[in-house]
Design an enzyme around this catalytic site. Sequence first.
Site, PDB file in Angstrom:
ATOM      1  N   LYS A 158      26.227  -4.663  -4.563  1.00 35.16           N
ATOM      2  CA  LYS A 158      27.683  -4.695  -4.802  1.00 35.16           C
ATOM      3  C   LYS A 158      28.436  -4.137  -3.606  1.00 35.16           C
ATOM      4  O   LYS A 158      29.641  -4.006  -3.628  1.00 35.16           O
ATOM      5  CB  LYS A 158      28.040  -3.848  -6.030  1.00 35.16           C
ATOM      6  N   ARG A 181      11.435   3.807   2.925  1.00 37.63           N
ATOM      7  CA  ARG A 181      11.118   2.848   3.996  1.00 37.63           C
ATOM      8  C   ARG A 181      12.369   2.032   4.275  1.00 37.63           C
ATOM      9  O   ARG A 181      13.043   1.581   3.349  1.00 37.63           O
ATOM     10  CB  ARG A 181       9.976   1.923   3.573  1.00 37.63           C
ATOM     11  N   HIS A 228       5.445   5.825  11.369  1.00 39.25           N
ATOM     12  CA  HIS A 228       4.867   5.688  10.025  1.00 39.25           C
ATOM     13  C   HIS A 228       3.858   6.830   9.870  1.00 39.25           C
ATOM     14  O   HIS A 228       2.652   6.626   9.856  1.00 39.25           O
ATOM     15  CB  HIS A 228       4.192   4.324   9.919  1.00 39.25           C
ATOM     16  N   ARG A 256       0.799  -1.226   0.000  1.00 40.55           N
ATOM     17  CA  ARG A 256       0.000   0.000   0.000  1.00 40.55           C
ATOM     18  C   ARG A 256       0.830   1.274   0.000  1.00 40.55           C
ATOM     19  O   ARG A 256       0.571   2.207  -0.757  1.00 40.55           O
ATOM     20  CB  ARG A 256      -0.930   0.052   1.227  1.00 40.55           C
ATOM     21  N   THR A 257       1.819   1.331   0.900  1.00 46.25           N
ATOM     22  CA  THR A 257       2.528   2.603   1.051  1.00 46.25           C
ATOM     23  C   THR A 257       3.232   2.959  -0.259  1.00 46.25           C
ATOM     24  O   THR A 257       3.082   4.060  -0.785  1.00 46.25           O
ATOM     25  CB  THR A 257       3.523   2.532   2.225  1.00 46.25           C
TER      26      THR A 257
END
Length: 293
Positions: free
Chosen positions: A73, A94, A122, A45-46
């Site tokens: 890497k 996030r 959040h 969703r986010t």
Amino acid sequence: MMDIEEKDVEDIFNRAKRMEDIIHNGNTLNMRGIMVTLFLEPSTRTKLSFQTAAQLCGLGVVDFLPDVSSLKKGESLTDTIKMLDGYADVIVMRHPKEGAARYAADIADCSVINGGDGGNQHPTQTLIDLYTMLKSKGRLEGLEVYITGDLKHARTIRSLLFGLAMFNASITLIAPKGLEIGDYTLKEVNKRFSSNIKQMNTFDLKDADVLYVTRIQEERFADKYEAQRIQKEFSVSVDGLKDAKEDLIILHPLPKLTEIPLEIDNTRYAKYFEQAWNGVPVRMAVIEKVLEG
Ligand code: NCD
């Protein structure tokens, strides 16, 4: 959620209302710029609602894919952010570590929006939660909000407490044993607002206007089996809803697992899919506000 002021939250709600009209009329905004989504933890969703919101605002969207990036890497997160800063007008981030978005914001010149930092915060989810309550109930002040689930680890809850306290809602916490909210969070909320937070051991929902549920956050447990054991036992009881108010609404940031029995999805209480949809206008509002500077 800790550094946003009441007037800014109200401004975002007003903008979100306007965004809803724009979406419903099939229109879009003419903003310019690029949004980079930098998600280093799973998200449905986010990330997707931010990407949808950005496109409806008129922005271009560039998605960072960690598994095929130079992080693989051995490139540092710091260098990664410095690069993305050059491409982006706004980064939505996030990350599993608490404080990661703040760190990125300190390095980058462009705006950084926190899409969830570990078990910490959040904030845009809270804006969506409050907006959904306001739309359903017409007010936040004095609303009886009951919160249950993994209160110890869920960042959605940590942000939500600040948001609800800011608007003088009345909060009741019901946690499975061992998953109570940390004292530190309660102290922080109380330091900022004169909040009314109660803790309860049983599911007595008769006074509740809103029941807010979260899943058990298995990824934040040291012992996964313990998380799975609690998840198996923890569920909103359909029986318990018998005494609930007619107009109780049940919210959940999603994803939900087994904590909400499927039969609740089809009751008038269930508002979580609508809540998820509200993510688009609310995040359009956040993008517009952030890029206005
Ligand atoms: C939440 C999250 O990522 O914290 N999901 C979301 O953004 N809607 C809730 C969760 O994962 O339980």
